[in-house]
Design a protein around this motif. Structure first.
Motif, PDB file in Angstrom:
ATOM      1  N   PRO A 328      -4.322  37.211  30.371  1.00 31.66           N
ATOM      2  CA  PRO A 328      -4.583  35.814  29.983  1.00 31.66           C
ATOM      3  C   PRO A 328      -6.077  35.524  30.030  1.00 31.66           C
ATOM      4  N   LEU A 329      -6.552  34.661  29.152  1.00 35.44           N
ATOM      5  CA  LEU A 329      -7.964  34.296  29.180  1.00 35.44           C
ATOM      6  C   LEU A 329      -8.253  33.534  30.462  1.00 35.44           C
ATOM      7  N   PRO A 330      -9.209  33.984  31.288  1.00 36.37           N
ATOM      8  CA  PRO A 330      -9.528  33.264  32.525  1.00 36.37           C
ATOM      9  C   PRO A 330      -9.977  31.834  32.228  1.00 36.37           C
ATOM     10  N   ARG A 331      -9.662  30.915  33.145  1.00 42.01           N
ATOM     11  CA  ARG A 331     -10.100  29.529  32.974  1.00 42.01           C
ATOM     12  C   ARG A 331     -11.595  29.435  33.252  1.00 42.01           C
ATOM     13  N   PHE A 332     -12.242  28.555  32.516  1.00 42.49           N
ATOM     14  CA  PHE A 332     -13.676  28.370  32.683  1.00 42.49           C
ATOM     15  C   PHE A 332     -14.033  26.985  32.180  1.00 42.49           C
ATOM     16  N   GLY A 333     -15.270  26.584  32.367  1.00 42.40           N
ATOM     17  CA  GLY A 333     -15.739  25.293  31.868  1.00 42.40           C
ATOM     18  C   GLY A 333     -17.001  25.486  31.070  1.00 42.40           C
ATOM     19  N   GLY A 334     -17.753  24.397  30.881  1.00 47.86           N
ATOM     20  CA  GLY A 334     -18.997  24.479  30.135  1.00 47.86           C
ATOM     21  C   GLY A 334     -20.037  25.284  30.910  1.00 47.86           C
ATOM     22  N   ASN A 335     -21.116  25.629  30.226  1.00 49.24           N
ATOM     23  CA  ASN A 335     -22.194  26.380  30.864  1.00 49.24           C
ATOM     24  C   ASN A 335     -23.519  25.851  30.366  1.00 49.24           C
ATOM     25  N   ASN A 336     -24.597  26.432  30.838  1.00 47.82           N
ATOM     26  CA  ASN A 336     -25.925  25.956  30.454  1.00 47.82           C
ATOM     27  C   ASN A 336     -26.217  26.180  28.976  1.00 47.82           C
ATOM     28  N   VAL A 337     -25.539  27.145  28.367  1.00 50.59           N
ATOM     29  CA  VAL A 337     -25.771  27.440  26.954  1.00 50.59           C
ATOM     30  C   VAL A 337     -25.066  26.416  26.080  1.00 50.59           C
ATOM     31  N   GLN A 338     -23.769  26.272  26.259  1.00 42.59           N
ATOM     32  CA  GLN A 338     -22.976  25.337  25.472  1.00 42.59           C
ATOM     33  C   GLN A 338     -21.975  24.657  26.402  1.00 42.59           C
ATOM     34  N   GLN A 339     -21.519  23.467  26.011  1.00 40.73           N
ATOM     35  CA  GLN A 339     -20.503  22.792  26.790  1.00 40.73           C
ATOM     36  C   GLN A 339     -19.251  22.532  25.967  1.00 40.73           C
ATOM     37  N   ALA A 340     -19.410  21.919  24.804  1.00 41.21           N
ATOM     38  CA  ALA A 340     -18.236  21.502  24.036  1.00 41.21           C
ATOM     39  C   ALA A 340     -17.431  22.697  23.525  1.00 41.21           C
ATOM     40  N   ARG A 341     -18.102  23.739  23.015  1.00 45.94           N
ATOM     41  CA  ARG A 341     -17.363  24.853  22.413  1.00 45.94           C
ATOM     42  C   ARG A 341     -16.560  25.642  23.440  1.00 45.94           C
ATOM     43  N   PRO A 342     -17.125  26.004  24.617  1.00 53.34           N
ATOM     44  CA  PRO A 342     -16.294  26.675  25.617  1.00 53.34           C
ATOM     45  C   PRO A 342     -15.085  25.845  26.031  1.00 53.34           C
ATOM     46  N   GLU A 343     -15.270  24.541  26.177  1.00 51.13           N
ATOM     47  CA  GLU A 343     -14.159  23.682  26.564  1.00 51.13           C
ATOM     48  C   GLU A 343     -13.075  23.667  25.488  1.00 51.13           C
ATOM     49  N   LEU A 344     -13.486  23.692  24.213  1.00 49.72           N
ATOM     50  CA  LEU A 344     -12.528  23.711  23.111  1.00 49.72           C
ATOM     51  C   LEU A 344     -11.706  25.000  23.140  1.00 49.72           C
TER      52      LEU A 344
END
Length: 455
Positions: A328-344
């Motif tokens: 399964p894809l590990p859960r994660f949040g935004g980062n310093n590079v991008q925020q909206a796309r990782p969350e999507l």
């Protein structure tokens, strides 16, 4: 009462030989086209034949799609590593087209406002009013390393800088009144000294005196485009942008984003119709559903797992190389590079219970944007639903491979949209603002000068 328009807007995001991760490996494309002016000229003319509002060029100031620390063995398998500088290419394309808008990307993190203002004003003059600036804050350490930095600026600081950057650029575009250059040969007067403005900007990031050494652009301001979907990005867009390029995979998500962004505009004294929201859409078109599925399947079979893992690791900000593909894809949040796309992507993987490999395949084409695979009628149905459902004012097309993916859309989908009365059959104006239904802005420096004179 809604001010939603009766016809949608269309742009096309031109990206080398196509948006699909494996497009460069397909026999459907010609190797080397990503650095061929002939290729881009054909694409721009195809978009103009389809009566598109604009062509759109992304950019980065490093080797594109280079995950940090990626092994050379993987790097050599990546496509879209080299690409033209956008303003140079768009200036050339302006001489090969007459109506389609020309939108290019320039970073507020690795440029100076005077340079950006001058280049886009020049493009607007050269193209007779068809220029647009896509405002980005950049997304990678590799870019920082090319500009004397050991680290990329933090997300919050980038957007503080970007807000000030846009204000300076707009002020420079308005350095001269529209009729400042009188060219009175008899009196020997070249310009009216009361119609030139030094902006004398002093801020946290920039000190710029002005004026710009170029007359006011034909559109007043080239159209300002923005692609951020984080809270900071949405605030920047609500205050400054006239077009927003965003990624929304579902109708519900699109409607929520649309309402959120339009509702923010009143805080800055702007009306909702002053901003056009144009989500990205990745389309694979077939005369039958089977034909469309076959085209998409062909590209999906060419995805290299190592390349896919590198792409997903870069997008999410976590190293996935040690995980099995069927995990399964590990859960994660935004980062310093991008925020909206990782969350999507995180939300997509959780909603559909995707493994790492399934997530790679889900975003291999559109990197989180909406994917449509089918007949012209089916694609038109979904675009119409999102447009009429106020999830979009239009769409930024992301063809899977080029030029075929764009030609399929122009030849098959555009006529269906026109038949439904959803898209223009002819251009009604000549500038990008005309196409988008955007007013020519007042000169901000003149407005301020008049206000001071009356005080």
């Amino acid at each position: 009462m809604s001010s939603h328009e009766s016809q949608l807007h269309l742009g096309v995001f031109l990206r080398g030989v196509g948006h699909h991760l494996a497009s460069w490996r397909s026999p459907l494309v010609t190797s080397g086209s990503e650095i061929s002016f002939t290729h881009y000229r054909h694409l721009a003319r195809t978009a103009e034949r389809g009566k598109f509002d604009m062509v759109f060029l992304g950019d980065s100031v490093c080797v594109r799609e280079r995950p940090e620390g990626v092994k050379r063995e993987i790097l050599q398998r990546l496509g879209h590593l080299v690409h033209f500088e956008p303003l140079t290419l768009l200036s050339a394309l302006s001489t090969a087209t007459t109506h389609v808008g020309l939108v290019g990307t320039a970073s507020t993190t690795y440029n100076e406002p005077y340079h950006v203002a001058r280049k886009f004003a020049s493009l607007d003059h050269i193209s007779d009013g068809r220029a647009g600036w896509n405002v980005v804050t950049s997304t990678s350490l590799a870019e920082a390393n090319n500009f004397n930095r050991e680290e990329h600026l933090g997300h919050a600081e980038r957007y503080v800088r970007a807000n000030e950057f846009v204000d300076v650029v707009v002020g420079l575009w308005d350095s001269w009144d529209d009729d400042a250059f009188v060219a009175d040969k008899a009196e020997g007067i070249y310009f009216d000294e009361d119609k030139v403005f030094e902006i004398n900007h002093r801020g946290a990031h920039f000190n710029v005196k002005g004026p710009l050494n170029l007359s006011r652009p034909p559109q007043g301001h080239p159209v300002i485009v923005q692609a951020g979907s984080s809270d900071a990005g949405k605030d920047l867009a609500a205050r400054t942008a006239e077009v927003v390029f965003t990624a929304q995979r579902t109708l519900k998500e699109g409607q929520a984003f649309y309402r959120s962004l339009k509702d923010r505009m009143s805080k800055y004294g702007r009306a909702p119709d002053e901003l056009k929201i144009m989500p990205g859409v990745f389309t694979v078109v077939g005369r039958t559903q089977e034909e469309a599925d076959d085209k998409y399947g062909h590209l999906q079979e060419l995805v290299d797992p190592k390349v896919g893992v590198a792409m997903l690791s870069r997008t999410t900000g976590i190293d996935l190389s040690a995980y099995p593909l069927d995990a399964p894809l590990p859960r994660f949040g935004g980062n310093n590079v991008q925020q909206a796309r990782p969350e999507l992507i995180d939300a997509l993987a959780e909603r559909e219970h995707l493994t790492i490999w399934q997530t790679i395949l889900a975003i291999a084409g559109a990197r989180g944007h909406h994917v449509l695979i089918g007949t012209p009628e089916r694609i038109a149905d979904e675009l119409e639903e999102r447009f009429k459902g106020e999830a979009a004012d239009g769409f930024n097309l992301m063809p899977p491979y080029l030029p075929g993916g764009l030609e399929d859309f122009v030849d098959l989908v555009v006529p269906e949209l026109q038949r439904r009365g959803l898209f223009r059959t002819e251009y009604q104006g000549s500038t990008l603002r005309d196409h988008l239904g955007l007013a020519r802005p007042a000169n901000v420096n003149k407005v301020r000068a008049d206000a001071r004179a009356q005080a």
